[in-house]
Each structure stands twice: as structure tokens, then as C-alpha cells.
Design a protein around this motif. Structure first.
Motif, mmCIF file in Angstrom:
data_model
loop_
_atom_site.group_PDB
_atom_site.id
_atom_site.type_symbol
_atom_site.label_atom_id
_atom_site.label_comp_id
_atom_site.label_asym_id
_atom_site.label_seq_id
_atom_site.Cartn_x
_atom_site.Cartn_y
_atom_site.Cartn_z
ATOM 1 N N ALA A 1 11.282 53.515 -76.758
ATOM 2 C CA ALA A 1 11.497 54.603 -75.364
ATOM 3 C C ALA A 1 9.722 54.749 -74.867
ATOM 4 O O ALA A 1 9.147 55.215 -75.591
ATOM 5 C CB ALA A 1 11.797 55.605 -75.629
ATOM 6 N N VAL B 1 8.163 55.738 -71.367
ATOM 7 C CA VAL B 1 8.187 56.863 -70.236
ATOM 8 C C VAL B 1 6.703 57.172 -69.662
ATOM 9 O O VAL B 1 6.183 57.606 -69.807
ATOM 10 C CB VAL B 1 8.731 58.444 -70.312
ATOM 11 C CG1 VAL B 1 8.502 58.676 -68.945
ATOM 12 C CG2 VAL B 1 10.025 58.060 -70.715
ATOM 13 N N SER B 2 6.739 57.080 -68.085
ATOM 14 C CA SER B 2 5.255 57.176 -67.947
ATOM 15 C C SER B 2 5.583 58.211 -66.588
ATOM 16 O O SER B 2 6.858 57.864 -65.952
ATOM 17 C CB SER B 2 4.865 55.815 -67.158
ATOM 18 O OG SER B 2 6.074 55.331 -65.864
ATOM 19 N N THR B 3 4.734 59.229 -66.799
ATOM 20 C CA THR B 3 4.531 60.422 -65.416
ATOM 21 C C THR B 3 3.154 60.476 -64.736
ATOM 22 O O THR B 3 2.982 60.204 -65.874
ATOM 23 C CB THR B 3 5.122 61.437 -65.913
ATOM 24 O OG1 THR B 3 5.163 62.134 -65.314
ATOM 25 C CG2 THR B 3 4.389 62.104 -68.014
ATOM 26 N N THR C 1 17.580 67.019 -69.883
ATOM 27 C CA THR C 1 16.658 66.704 -69.715
ATOM 28 C C THR C 1 15.436 67.443 -69.152
ATOM 29 O O THR C 1 15.581 68.490 -67.992
ATOM 30 C CB THR C 1 16.374 65.477 -69.510
ATOM 31 O OG1 THR C 1 17.172 65.635 -67.812
ATOM 32 C CG2 THR C 1 16.718 64.269 -69.668
ATOM 33 N N VAL D 1 9.193 61.262 -63.039
ATOM 34 C CA VAL D 1 9.670 60.663 -63.447
ATOM 35 C C VAL D 1 8.772 59.548 -62.899
ATOM 36 O O VAL D 1 9.501 59.364 -61.968
ATOM 37 C CB VAL D 1 10.214 60.502 -64.078
ATOM 38 C CG1 VAL D 1 10.605 59.147 -64.979
ATOM 39 C CG2 VAL D 1 10.770 60.917 -65.311
ATOM 40 N N THR E 1 8.518 55.416 -64.203
ATOM 41 C CA THR E 1 9.366 54.416 -65.011
ATOM 42 C C THR E 1 10.212 55.355 -66.162
ATOM 43 O O THR E 1 9.408 55.526 -66.879
ATOM 44 C CB THR E 1 9.224 53.742 -65.414
ATOM 45 O OG1 THR E 1 7.792 53.551 -66.034
ATOM 46 C CG2 THR E 1 8.695 52.562 -64.194
ATOM 47 N N ALA E 2 10.931 54.977 -66.498
ATOM 48 C CA ALA E 2 11.372 55.659 -67.910
ATOM 49 C C ALA E 2 12.545 54.100 -69.047
ATOM 50 O O ALA E 2 13.052 53.996 -68.181
ATOM 51 C CB ALA E 2 12.354 56.580 -68.123
#
Length: 940
Positions: free
Chosen positions: A809, A811-813, A867, A872, A874-875
Motif C-alpha cells: 500500500a 498513501v500520500s498526504t 480510518t 489524503v 492518493t491511496a
């Protein structure tokens, strides 16, 4: 007369002289040679002309690895007792030679003068009585003892050429003695020595613990002259009988320090004091009224010694009476140059500034009709005659009589307790009957009263001019009462103050999903216990944008900690130890007692790993208030982030303790304020659910220095974001299968979620139901990580077996400069099927996303029940295909359209439901136009 007891002691020392090895000489073990004179209560007797309860001489000789004395066997000892030390051999009956000699002495108990303890090589230790014997011709006195089946003798004589110092010689010792301790009793007939006394019985045996049967005069008398006294111990070996090795030993106290003879002057000296704080309330600002009174007996009369005045005064206030930090704010000082400029005719303000006044003095003397009056001034820190942090100037005048009093006083603050000791040395020899000092009262009074009710004693020690040194100091006490609690409240029950601190916390602008400074304030009253530690739990969803914020380097933190010098706090203000790029806010700390506190500023910085956490907060405070600079105070707090909820904690277990005392100044911390005000740093939650900020604080209990009685108290303040409905919420999900498209194939699955980041509500719950074309492949559940193992290691899932990984996985934040990445595990669950868990992290935080897998109406469903509330970008979750594929096709994917169902719930309560198409890559016969159309449909 030669003191028999002294002679015995000297002889014993001689008997214990150590032999030295070949090619060497006898040598005393460093520090082993001691001479002590004790009172009956075990204290050291330093009174001139007194009769000590006991006099002990002891020494050890150095031995080699084989146990033999270095330099050969000791043959002779010769001991010179202190000048003026007297022994009266007629005071003790004598044991005859016939009674003494033999296997066991049969001396009467009344002839015993002490006890000897000796150790001989190859034989062991002997503890034996020391007897006063009938001396032979030419010997002033003789002591003897029986040890190791031998009866060594100690012969006493007076050394005319050395001021008639008494000497004892013990020649021709028969054994290799390595250690001796000889104690001679000052008054051997005293019943206190009966337990150690040995008497001969009728049958010729010995009785332990008998009486001397009658009181007799003392044997020993201390010198009548004051000053240091010494004893010289000499030893010679059988190999070199004419060469003596000597050790000059001063009379020592129980701590082993040299102590002189005191109390030589018969001049009267009877000081009295009173010491009263201006407040009788606990933990309150206070001044002080101190008075020293002298009766002046014999001063104006005839035929009597006049009372002397103190040459030196040392006043120690009670434990608990400390410097009040509130006093520092606004305080002025008098420099050493200003003080030195003060003269009899100096006008007010021309020398020490009026603003530096601490109080007043008022002196009455029988020599003057008018008093001597003046002021007390605060000396400039370090710019004073003592170079100390705190000092005091006392200036008084009697203008009509031309009397000018000018004294500097040193103030010492105990670094552990804060107890205050003030010393005035070289006071003028002017008789007085009353010497009053008044320290000002008020909200910024210089002192703080003890925290508990009860009686307290001030201890003063005055050294009269009649004494040669400070050993002649006379202790005097004065007591006062603390009658009520702070603010005139009741005294704490059982002495333990209550602990009910307050917490105020919140965002300046509480608009949901918006940046805003976040402030925290913790405070207590004077009536409560002091704060030793604290932890903070921030509201769920309150997060920080770490991207673009650098860490304060460890070298910078170390530099701040090292700034403890005279100007350390000012140096930190002028040149911060941490770079501005790591600064996230500032702080204020309020210290003191009463209604007026002293506030000192600080800065908050982001830092790296600490106490097992990857991120920490460093609070650096310049402890500079008014003219006082106590350096810097550095408190580091480990950030702990719950990987499943995203909640942020400052945990007490990873937080440095709050200092209680700095360089002798108790902090009395009352008010802690932290302002996290870096621009676009703190982001409000996107949930408008009513939550709270909570803090657990530890109170100091009765003993601040011990954590054993610390008392935890949790306080909370409500928090709620506003206007959540204004936040948009439109997640976009695409699902792709890659691999075999036929029935029975195991394709890989890639799920991509796209959001708008900051400004959009975070996802609270996600539910995705796959079409009937995909079944779960139970046969591929080869390895599953347990929940216990999953929590082990530095990061969640780190200890899970590699076989339990079924995907990855990313995830960008916008909150972080680097994306969160990590494996996707199958983890044991309370449900029928294992959970699909993504354990993602970067160098700053860990996040765990737990997906519950089940089926509904024959369709496979995955649900992320909760969650973290965080923006976010993209995940992406990619699950393996093939032999590790979790899915199996129930039909040919290239036939027909297969849609999933996706349901999203935002933290702001909004819902977003879509049916994205499950795209199968690799189907033949599909046109590019059709494929693009399918993709557009999946993204909508």
C-alpha cells in the motif's frame, strides 16, 4: 603526670606497626592512621580542658599480595601524643606483674583502661583488655595487654625537648602485626565501660561485663590550648631497627576531617534571635522580620567579663522557606561599584538605587542614644564581592554620631532543597542590644513560605570575637508558625495538599479542516501540589503538517542543555540553539507564589527520535527573569501517534520531568502556556463531533524529589470543530484486475483512491463490495500473522512472517513530505475470515488500516470501519495475483460488465456512494475507445 591511658594507646599503636618488604620500608595505608576523642554521646570532643569519654589511635600497615607487611616485620612503635594531652596514672588502680603475666592475665577489672584490637599475619585478630600495670623503674607508666599468647608492654615517658609531650614506646613486638586500634577510656571507672570490661574471677578465669567497683577520677584530659593538635606515630622494622617511618595525624572528627580544640575563652556570649515571616499563610509571598538580641552582660559593670559581639553570623532559614520567583520580575539591583561608592554622607539614590531596596535595618546600641538605621539592597548577580548568584548589601548610618555600617552578605541557596543561608563575616565590634532586619512584604516579596502548616525553626550560628575561628560559633534557634493554608484557607489534611489543576486548550479558529494555531494552558493554585510531569492527548483529527518543517538537530538540543552559565538564558534568547525552520511555536512559564507570577518565555521546536518515538517536541525556555539568569531549561516530549486512530499524544513516559529547582531557586511552577502558532502547521479535524483535549498531570505528593508518591490527575477541556457541512466529500475510486481473465484465474487487484487533500473531509468509513465475478480464494491463505505478533517490533507488522504479506500500500498526504508505504498482511481476526491490514509508515509516523473481510449476498466485501481523520491525496492498495492471489474469477471477466459497490462516509457525516467498474486488463477484442470509456465510467 603522664596519662596512663594515653601511654597505653601509644604503646598499642607501636605494637601494631607494620613490617615492610625487603628493599623497602614500612608504610602506612593512606588514611588509615586516625586519632579521635569522643564524648559519651558519640560526638567528637573538641572542648578545651574536657575529659573525653574515649581516645582512640588506629593505623594499618601496607601489605603485599602474600599478606606480609611491606618492608619487613614491625619491631618497635613510638607514639607522641598531642601537646597538652594529659594522663593521670594515679586515677586508675594498677595490676601487678604477677597478676598480668601468664597465659591469661588475672588483673582486676578496675585496672582496665581500655580495649585493644590488633591483627597479626598468620594468626588473625585479637580483641583484648588494656591494663594499667605497675611500671618498672624508669618508666612513668606502663600499659599491657595479652594477645596471641604474648603480653606486649607499652612504656610511657615525657619528652622534655618537645614541650613535655607524652610518648609511648612498645619495643620488641613478637609478631608481625598489620593493624591496630587502641581505645583508652577517659574515665575508666565509669559504668558506661562495663560492657567492655574484663575482670579476673577467683578461679583465675575472666568475667566479661563487670564493674570497676567505685567511681574514680578521669584518666584523660584534653589540651587547654586551642587550635590544631597532632599525634605522631612512628614504626621501625626488625630489618632496620634504627629507621623510623612516621605519620603525623591531627585529631579528627567522625567524618575524618581535622578538628581543632575550641572554647578557650571564658568570655560570656549568649545571643538570642527571633525570626518571623510577615505572612503566616502557607505557600505565600512573604517578607521577614529578623532580630538578634544580646544581653550585654558585664558590658558596663565591674568585676565581670563583658559579653562579646558576633564576628560572624550565619543564618539558615527553615526548610521550605525559599526564594520566591515572583520577586525577580521588576527587581532592580545594586552593582558592586555602586555599593563601594556608599559613604557616610552619601545621599539616597547616589549609591545603591532606591529600586534595589529589599528592606530596612534598625540597630540599638548602649553606646548611642540614637539607633543606626539604613537599608538592605539586592546585589547584582555575580557582580558582587562573592561572585555569587545572590548577595545582599547592608548599609546603615547614625549621622549624628558619625557611625557608618556597611556590610556585604553572601546568600547561598541549597541546590537540592532551596534552603537559604545568609552569611555576614567580619562584622564590626560594636556592642548592640538589638539588631533588626526587615525584608519587604507584598505580592513580589522575596520569600515564599513553606507549603505545610506547622512550626519551623530558623538556625543561626554566631562566632564571637573571643573565638579564634568558626569552631567557636554558638547555635541559636528561633521558631515561627505557619497557621493557615494559602489565601487563608484551611491547612491541608495530613499535610498533603490537594491536586486539582486546570486545563484550557483549543484552536484559535475552530473551522473544520482549516489551519489554526492551537494553544494549551495548564495551571494550578498555590494550595495545590506542584506539577512534576504531564501528558497531553490531543483531540482526534487534530493533526500537524510536518512537510516543510525540519528537525532541530541533536547538537542544537545539546547546546541548549549546556547553556547553564551566568548568561546562558540571555545567550539562548540572542542566539537560539535550534534553527528557525524547526520552530513550531512558543511558550510562557509562570512561576512563583501569590497573585503576581514571574513569566519567562520559551520556544517550541520539532525534533527527531526520543524515547522510542520518531518525533519529539523540544521546549527550550530561557530561565531569565529580571536580573537573574539561571540558564536554559530544556524539556523534551516524545510524540506518540496511535497508528489506527491517528490520535496524537505527548506521553508522560516519554516526557522529561519538570525541574523543581534550578540552581537553588525552587521553580514553584504555576502556569504553563504553549502556543503552537507556526503558519499552516496545525490542522483542525473534519469531524464536528464533540471531543476533548485531555491531560494527565502528576502532583509532587509530600516529597517532590521522589516519584514514589506522585499523584496522577486527569483533566479535560471540551473541543469541537465547527462548520463541517461546508467541507466537500467526493472520494474517487478505481479498481483494476491484472492477470488471468478466465474463470478460475487469480488476478492481482489494484485499488486507487483519489481525494483533494486539505480542505476536504477525511474518510471515516469505507465499504467496497466486489461483483460476483470475484470470489475469495481460501486455499491461498497460507500464512496469517497473529495480532500479537503484528504489534511487535519498531513498526506494526515488522515481526510478521514474510508469508503473511499479500500486497502493498502507498498513501500520500499533504501533511508529510514523503508518502506512507508498507506491506498488506492477512492478520488474524475475530471474524470468520482474516483481516486485510495495511501497515504503512515513513520516517515520521506509522499508520495501520484494518479491513474486515466478509461476504454479503454471495459477494465479497471489505470494510475499513475506522480510518484516521487526515487529508489524503492518493491511496493505492495492490494485492498480489497468481499463487498468492486472494481472488479467483468465477466467470470470464472479458464477458459483460462487472461493477463493484463503494460506500464512503466522511468524518463530517457526509456519504458518497458509487459503483465503479471492475476493469480487467488484457481482454482481447476490446477497442481502445471502449477501454477508455470503461475507464471513465470506473472513475465516476
Amino acid at each position: 603526670m603522664i596519662a596512663p591511658k594515653t601511654i597505653g594507646l601509644l604503646a598499642l599503636l607501636a605494637a601494631l606497626a607494620l613490617p615492610t618488604a625487603a628493599q623497602a620500608e614500612l608504610e602506612f595505608v593512606p588514611g588509615s592512621a586516625t586519632v579521635t576523642a569522643l564524648n559519651p554521646n558519640g560526638t567528637v570532643d573538641t572542648q578545651a580542658g574536657s575529659h573525653p569519654d574515649s581516645f582512640t589511635v588506629a593505623f594499618d600497615l601496607r601489605t603485599g599480595g602474600d599478606g606480609h607487611t611491606i618492608g619487613g616485620e614491625m619491631r618497635d612503635t613510638f607514639v607522641e601524643l598531642p601537646a597538652g594531652f594529659i594522663g593521670n596514672p594515679q586515677a586508675v588502680p594498677r595490676c601487678s606483674r604477677s597478676q598480668f603475666e601468664g597465659a591469661t592475665p588475672r588483673c582486676p577489672g578496675s585496672t582496665q583502661v581500655g580495649v585493644l584490637r590488633a591483627t597479626a599475619f598468620g594468626v588473625g585478630q585479637a580483641i583484648t583488655p588494656l591494663y594499667n600495670l605497675t611500671p618498672p623503674p624508669g618508666v612513668a607508666a606502663q600499659f599491657g595487654f595479652s594477645a596471641f599468647n604474648f603480653v606486649p608492654l607499652q612504656n610511657f615517658s615525657a619528652l622534655t625537648d618537645k614541650g613535655y609531650r607524652i610518648a609511648a614506646a612498645a619495643p620488641n613486638l613478637p609478631l608481625e602485626i598489620t593493624s591496630v586500634t587502641e581505645t583508652v577510656w577517659g574515665t575508666p571507672s565509669d559504668k558506661s565501660h562495663d560492657p567492655e570490661r574484663t575482670c579476673a574471677d577467683v578461679a583465675g578465669g575472666a568475667i566479661q561485663g563487670c564493674s570497676a567497683q567505685g567511681q574514680r577520677p578521669p584518666l584523660l584530659t584534653m589540651p587547654a590550648s586551642c587550635g590544631e593538635t597532632t599525634t605522631t606515630i612512628k614504626v621501625a622494622s626488625k630489618q632496620e631497627p634504627d629507621h623510623y617511618v612516621e605519620e603525623v595525624v591531627p585529631l579528627r572528627d567522625l567524618a575524618g576531617d581535622p578538628t581543632p580544640i575550641v572554647g578557650c575563652d571564658a568570655v560570656p556570649f549568649s545571643p538570642q534571635i527571633s525570626s518571623q515571616p510577615t505572612s503566616k499563610l502557607a505557600s505565600s509571598p512573604s517578607g521577614l522580620d529578623f532580630e538578634l538580641r544580646l544581653a550585654n552582660q558585664g558590658l558596663l559593670g565591674q568585676g565581670a567579663n563583658a559579653e562579646t559581639e558576633p564576628r560572624k553570623a550565619v543564618v539558615t532559614l527553615p526548610l521550605g522557606t525559599t526564594v520566591n520567583p515572583s520577586f525577580a520580575e521588576g527587581a532592580a539591583i545594586c552593582t558592586q561599584a555602586q555599593y563601594e561608592s556608599e559613604q557616610l554622607g552619601t545621599k539616597a539614590g547616589q549609591g545603591c538605587p532606591e529600586a534595589s531596596k529589599l528592606g530596612s535595618i534598625h540597630v540599638l546600641t548602649p553606646l548611642l542614644e540614637e539607633p543606626v538605621e539604613g537599608s538592605l539592597y539586592l546585589a547584582a548577580p555575580y557582580d558582587n564581592p562573592f561572585g555569587s548568584l545572590t548577595a545582599l548589601y547592608m548599609i546603615g548610618r547614625a549621622q549624628e554620631r558619625g557611625v557608618f555600617l556597611k556590610q556585604a552578605g553572601k546568600i547561598e541557596l541549597d541546590p537540592t532543597t532551596g534552603q537559604i543561608t545568609t552569611t555576614f563575616d567580619d562584622l564590626p565590634p560594636i556592642p548592640f542590644s538589638s539588631f533588626k532586619l526587615h525584608f519587604r512584604e507584598g505580592a513580589r516579596a522575596p520569600l515564599a513560605t513553606p507549603s505545610a502548616c506547622g512550626e519551623y525553626q530558623t538556625l543561626a550560628r554566631f562566632t564571637p570575637f573571643s573565638a579564634k575561628d568558626d569552631t567557636g560559633a554558638v547555635p541559636v534557634t528561633g521558631s515561627f508558625q505557619i497557621e493557615k493554608g494559602p489565601d487563608a484557607g484551611p491547612c491541608p489534611s495530613g499535610g498533603l495538599p490537594p491536586f486539582k489543576p486546570w486545563l484550557i486548550a483549543g484552536s484559535i479558529n475552530n473551522a473544520a479542516g482549516r489551519f489554526s494555531p492551537f494553544n494549551v494552558r495548564l495551571f494550578r493554585t498555590d494550595a495545590e501540589q506542584e506539577i512534576t510531569h504531564f501528558s497531553i492527548k490531543l483531540p482526534p483529527g487534530l493533526v500537524a503538517k510536518l512537510a516543510g518543517v525540519s528537525f532541530c538537530p541533536e547538537a542544537g538540543i545539546a547546546q541548549a542543555i549546556a547553556r547553564t552559565g551566568q548568561h546562558g538564558g540571555q545567550e539562548e534568547i540572542e542566539s537560539p540553539s535550534c534553527p528557525a525552520a524547526s520552530e513550531i511555536g512558543h511558550s510562557l512559564a509562570g512561576s512563583g507564589v501569590g497573585s503576581a507570577l514571574a513569566y519567562v518565555p520559551g520556544k517550541l521546536y520539532l525534533a527527531g527520535p526520543y524515547h522510542g518515538s520518531a518525533i519529539s517536541l523540544v521546549a527550550i525556555t530561557s530561565a531569565k527573569a529580571g536580573p537573574f539568569d539561571l540558564g536554559t531549561v530544556v524539556i523534551r516530549n516524545a510524540f506518540r501517534i496511535d497508528p489506527e486512530t491517528g490520535e496524537v499524544f505527548l506521553d508522560a513516559t516519554g516526557t522529561d520531568p519538570i525541574p523543581h529547582i534550578i540552581r537553588g531557586v525552587p521553580v514553584h511552577l504555576r502556569d504553563i502556556r504553549a502556543y503552537t502558532d507556526r503558519s499552516q502547521f496545525v490542522l483542525n479535524p473534519t469531524s464536528c463531533k464533540r471531543t476533548s483535549t485531555a491531560s494527565t498531570l502528576l502532583g509532587s505528593g509530600l516529597d517532590f524529589a521522589s516519584e514514589a508518591d506522585d499523584r496522577p490527575v486527569t483533566v479535560a477541556t471540551p473541543f469541537q470543530a465547527a462548520d463541517c457541512a461546508a467541507l466537500p466529500f467526493k472520494p474517487r475510486l478505481s479498481l483494476k484486475l491484472k492477470g488471468g481473465t478466465r474463470r478460475g484465474s487469480h488476478p492481482a487487484l489494484k485499488a486507487v483512491l483519489r481525494m483533494n487533500g486539505i480542505g476536504e473531509a477525511g474518510i471515516r468509513r469505507t465499504e467496497v463490495t466486489l461483483p460476483k465475478s470475484e470470489f475469495i480464494e481460501n486455499a491461498h491463505f497460507n500464512t496469517i500473522c497473529t495480532r500479537v505478533v503484528f504489534k511487535q517490533g519498531a513498526h506494526p507488522g515488522e515481526k510478521c512472517p514474510a508469508g503473511s504479506i499479500y500486497g502493498k500500500a502507498v498513501v500520500s498526504t499533504p501533511l508529510l513530505s514523503e508518502p506512507l508505504t508498507g506491506p498488506v498482511f492477512l492478520r488474524s481476526s475475530e471474524h470468520q475470515l482474516p483481516d486485510v491490514v495495511a501497515a504503512i509508515h515513513n520516517g515520521e509516523i506509522d499508520v495501520t488500516l484494518v479491513g474486515r473481510v466478509d461476504s454479503v449476498k454471495g459477494r465479497l466485501r471489505n470494510t475499513f470501519e475506522a480510518t484516521p481523520d487526515a487529508p489524503v491525496g492518493t491511496a493505492v492498495i495492490s494485492l498480489f495475483g497468481g499463487k498468492k492471489g486472494l481472488f479467483v474469477n468465477s466467470t470470464n471477466l472479458c464477458k459483460g460488465t462487472h461493477k463493484a459497490e463503494a460506500s464512503f462516509t466522511g468524518h463530517n457525516g457526509k456519504e458518497w456512494n458509487k459503483k465503479p467498474e471492475l476493469l480487467a486488463l488484457g481482454c482481447k477484442g476490446k477497442t481502445k475507445k471502449q477501454t477508455r470509456h470503461q475507464r471513465r465510467g470506473a472513475s465516476r
